[in-house]
Scaffold this motif. Structure first.
Motif, PDB file in Angstrom:
ATOM      1  N   LEU A 101      -7.679  10.104  -1.768  1.00  0.00           N
ATOM      2  CA  LEU A 101      -8.274   9.109  -0.881  1.00  0.00           C
ATOM      3  C   LEU A 101      -9.603   9.630  -0.319  1.00  0.00           C
TER       4      LEU A 101
ATOM      5  N   HIS B 231     -11.662  11.720  -1.655  1.00  0.00           N
ATOM      6  CA  HIS B 231     -12.721  11.736  -2.663  1.00  0.00           C
ATOM      7  C   HIS B 231     -12.850  10.386  -3.333  1.00  0.00           C
ATOM      8  N   SER B 232     -13.043   9.343  -2.543  1.00  0.00           N
ATOM      9  CA  SER B 232     -13.156   8.017  -3.132  1.00  0.00           C
ATOM     10  C   SER B 232     -14.158   7.195  -2.330  1.00  0.00           C
ATOM     11  N   ARG B 233     -14.391   5.990  -2.807  1.00  0.00           N
ATOM     12  CA  ARG B 233     -15.272   5.063  -2.102  1.00  0.00           C
ATOM     13  C   ARG B 233     -14.791   4.868  -0.674  1.00  0.00           C
ATOM     14  N   PHE B 234     -13.474   4.697  -0.510  1.00  0.00           N
ATOM     15  CA  PHE B 234     -12.915   4.471   0.819  1.00  0.00           C
ATOM     16  C   PHE B 234     -13.104   5.704   1.716  1.00  0.00           C
TER      17      PHE B 234
ATOM     18  N   ARG C 219     -15.273   8.115   1.446  1.00  0.00           N
ATOM     19  CA  ARG C 219     -16.695   8.301   1.780  1.00  0.00           C
ATOM     20  C   ARG C 219     -17.110   7.324   2.875  1.00  0.00           C
ATOM     21  N   ALA C 220     -16.640   6.079   2.756  1.00  0.00           N
ATOM     22  CA  ALA C 220     -17.018   5.071   3.756  1.00  0.00           C
ATOM     23  C   ALA C 220     -16.620   5.537   5.154  1.00  0.00           C
TER      24      ALA C 220
ATOM     25  N   MET D 291     -16.355   8.575   6.177  1.00  0.00           N
ATOM     26  CA  MET D 291     -17.254   9.660   6.587  1.00  0.00           C
ATOM     27  C   MET D 291     -18.632   9.140   6.985  1.00  0.00           C
TER      28      MET D 291
ATOM     29  N   MET E 251     -24.410  15.018   5.296  1.00  0.00           N
ATOM     30  CA  MET E 251     -23.868  14.773   3.972  1.00  0.00           C
ATOM     31  C   MET E 251     -24.960  15.025   2.938  1.00  0.00           C
TER      32      MET E 251
ATOM     33  N   HIS F 178     -21.960   1.330  -2.151  1.00  0.00           N
ATOM     34  CA  HIS F 178     -20.637   0.949  -1.657  1.00  0.00           C
ATOM     35  C   HIS F 178     -20.347  -0.543  -1.786  1.00  0.00           C
TER      36      HIS F 178
ATOM     37  N   ALA G 235      -7.692   4.091  -4.921  1.00  0.00           N
ATOM     38  CA  ALA G 235      -8.169   5.468  -4.831  1.00  0.00           C
ATOM     39  C   ALA G 235      -7.010   6.448  -4.918  1.00  0.00           C
TER      40      ALA G 235
ATOM     41  N   GLN H 146     -10.882   2.227 -11.157  1.00  0.00           N
ATOM     42  CA  GLN H 146     -11.473   2.952 -10.047  1.00  0.00           C
ATOM     43  C   GLN H 146     -12.311   4.112 -10.552  1.00  0.00           C
TER      44      GLN H 146
ATOM     45  N   GLU I  42     -16.331   4.673 -10.064  1.00  0.00           N
ATOM     46  CA  GLU I  42     -16.905   5.866  -9.416  1.00  0.00           C
ATOM     47  C   GLU I  42     -17.991   6.474 -10.315  1.00  0.00           C
TER      48      GLU I  42
END
Lengths: 318, 254
Positions: free
Chosen positions: A175, A177-180, A182-183, A185, B93, B104, B114, B121, B125
């Motif tokens: 989780l 290391h994913s789009r979610f 990152r969002a 963070m 970052m 995004h 994820a 997925q 990515e």
């Protein structure tokens, strides 16, 4: 391979053999560490990744534990079968209570979440809907069984708890290391910039709350079946503070840090039992020093790896 | 074709009329400059377009749809990306992660996908990494991808903000003082970059105090003073407009 990877691998390999070398008392200490580790990992999604100051995590834990206790004692459904429902109900509860407060920032959110955990505890004491057993709680919860194999001794619970912890770590790492992940963070770093980059800030914060709550609820199932008796006092504000401290002290947003934090905050007081009442003093002093000299936590999250070697232009390789 | 049409937009903060009945159009494919003295309300207009503020009155039509009342992230999804006057990168970052933020809103995988790491997925990515690296290449920062954003030079941080905005595949990019803090060489490179953005078919709306840049790069200009529009036209027309000269230089009181 990085030295840290080796240490994590060694830890993962050593853990399954712990019950062989530990007596029942220490195995149980490790079990408690494991429960707190799972709870802190679930709080880490909310507090560590999304940066939401949430100090009421015991409320979600309580919902999960009571769901299991009520369903198991009233209807005789095996405890582990109640786990998904415990998670879902905790998640729905989180959705309902977090929705109106999701726009609050920092300390304001913190105060409201303290309110939530207190409301839940007092509601349990007052025996809401006549199903929570009041201040005495609920007793007689059955032990879990896996494929007909009954789990009751500390070393058996060790594998159940740390097995669940391992699955949690595996899924939560993905989780992160994913789009979610990152969002969350981005939101923690700069909410305005995150919104300006096209991230639905409120929705992601809410999802973080729900995921954290679902995990805490499922952890409540294990707790209820381990203790066989649960009472409102197990889900006090103090528990929430311990979880909060584990995440901050270990390194918020860092899964290895949170696990280390759980060992230190739950394991160390056992080691220092000889110091009797002074142990909490030593403990408090250590935490004050930590916050002054290493405020990002013991193991802060490192930079993430992205596999882009195939994408780099020739000569752009570093 | 008009891409963005601002009509009668007003915004007051308490008693201060920050933006007062401003109207202007942005043609698709053009580069439009919004200029004016400090405190004229330029950034407020930007914040109204991007949903950071809600206007008291007026409409902002983008592609024929009203933007007023929409949250910022939806406006980005519709195709308006922005940069900030005071740089707002995710400082701690990496450069690459900053650009991924822009991608995004063009991705769909949620938390469950994820955790399960579904093939869709993973493909998504990989695709978003490719796009992010392409945007870094476009602004000339691909060598810096591993660096933390805060370790970049000021000029490069501005470029990174542009790359992040471009990663959201906008139809309109809104740049708030892109040359602020840049040296001459960097400004020259920026002018070239803005033209390259235009060549990609992206419309540009920018605020800038560097008149050299504005006059060279913009096809039309809108001038604000004290929150109201005082002139609009081609750079040549604006340079000759007595009202604009007065706003910038003041007038002799004989």
């Amino acid at each position: 391979m990085k030295p840290s990877t080796l240490i994590y691998a060694a830890f993962a390999l050593a853990m399954p053999f712990c019950p062989i070398f530990l007596n029942a008392y220490w195995t149980d200490v490790f079990n408690n560490v494991g429960l707190y580790a799972i709870l802190a990992l679930s709080l880490n999604v909310i507090l560590g990744h999304a940066g939401l100051f949430h100090m009421g995590h015991a409320a979600f834990y309580a919902i999960g534990a009571y769901t299991t206790a009520i369903i198991n004692t009233s209807y005789g459904i095996p405890v582990l079968w109640t786990m998904p429902l415990a998670g879902i109900l905790a998640g729905i509860f989180a959705l309902i209570v977090a929705r109106p407060i999701i726009h609050l920032r920092g300390d304001y959110l913190l105060i409201v979440t303290i309110g939530i955990v207190e409301i839940v505890r007092i509601a349990l004491i007052n025996n809401v809907f006549d199903i929570t057993g009041g201040a005495n709680g609920i007793f007689g919860i059955s032990r879990p069984t896996i494929f007909g194999y009954r789990i009751s001794k500390p070393d058996q619970f060790f594998y159940l708890i740390w097995g669940f912890a391992a699955i949690s770590i595996f899924l939560l790492l993905r989780l992160e290391h994913s789009r979610f992940g990152r969002a969350l963070m981005y939101i923690k770093e700069d909410e305005v910039a995150a919104g300006g980059s096209g991230i639905n800030v409120a929705q992601h914060k809410l999802t973080a709350f729900v995921i954290g709550a679902v995990w805490a609820g499922m952890c409540g199932t294990i707790y209820a079946s381990k203790m066989t008796i649960i009472a409102p006092e197990s889900f006090s504000f103090a528990e929430s503070v311990i979880l909060f401290t584990i995440v901050i002290l270990g390194g918020s947003g860092s899964i290895p840090g949170v696990i280390l934090g759980a060992f230190l905050l739950v394991g160390l007081p056992e080691v220092f039992r000889g110091l009797a009442e002074y142990r909490m003093l030593v403990f408090g002093a250590a935490m004050v020093l930590m916050m002054i000299f290493r405020n990002q936590g013991l193991l802060p999250p490192g930079p993430k790896n992205y596999d882009i070697t195939s994408l780099l232009p020739a000569g752009g390789r570093k | 074709m008009t891409l963005l049409s601002i009509d009668n937009l007003s915004k007051s903060f308490g008693g201060l009329m920050a933006v007062n009945e401003v109207s202007f159009d942005v043609e698709a494919g053009s580069i439009v400059g919004l200029i004016g003295p400090n405190g004229a309300g330029k950034t407020t207009v930007f914040n109204l377009i991007t949903g950071n503020y809600q206007p008291n009155t007026g409409t902002a039509l983008f592609d024929g749809q009203n933007l007023v009342g929409l949250p910022t992230h939806t406006i980005v999804e519709r195709g308006i990306a922005r940069t900030f006057q005071t740089i707002r990168l995710f400082q701690n970052m990496s450069v690459l992660e900053n650009v991924l933020a822009g991608g995004h809103c063009r991705m769909h995988a949620g938390a469950l996908a994820a955790m399960l790491r579904t093939p869709t997925q993973r493909r998504e990515e990989q695709e978003s990494l490719r796009l992010a690296m392409a945007e870094l290449e476009f602004v000339g920062l691909s060598n810096e991808w591993q660096n933390k954003a805060k370790n970049l030079s000021y000029g490069n941080q501005r470029l990174l903000e542009i790359a992040r905005a471009l990663a959201s595949k906008p139809k309109l990019i809104v740049l708030d003082e892109p040359a602020g803090g840049m040296n001459d060489q960097e400004t020259q490179d920026l002018i070239r970059l803005i033209r390259c953005i235009q060549d990609r078919g992206i419309t540009v709306l920018l605020i800038e105090h560097d008149m050299g840049l504005v006059m060279r790069v913009c096809s039309s200009l809108v001038v604000l003073e004290h929150g109201a529009k005082i002139a609009s036209g081609t750079p040549a027309e604006i340079q000759a407009n007595p009202r604009v000269i007065e706003a910038y230089l003041g007038v002799d009181s004989e």
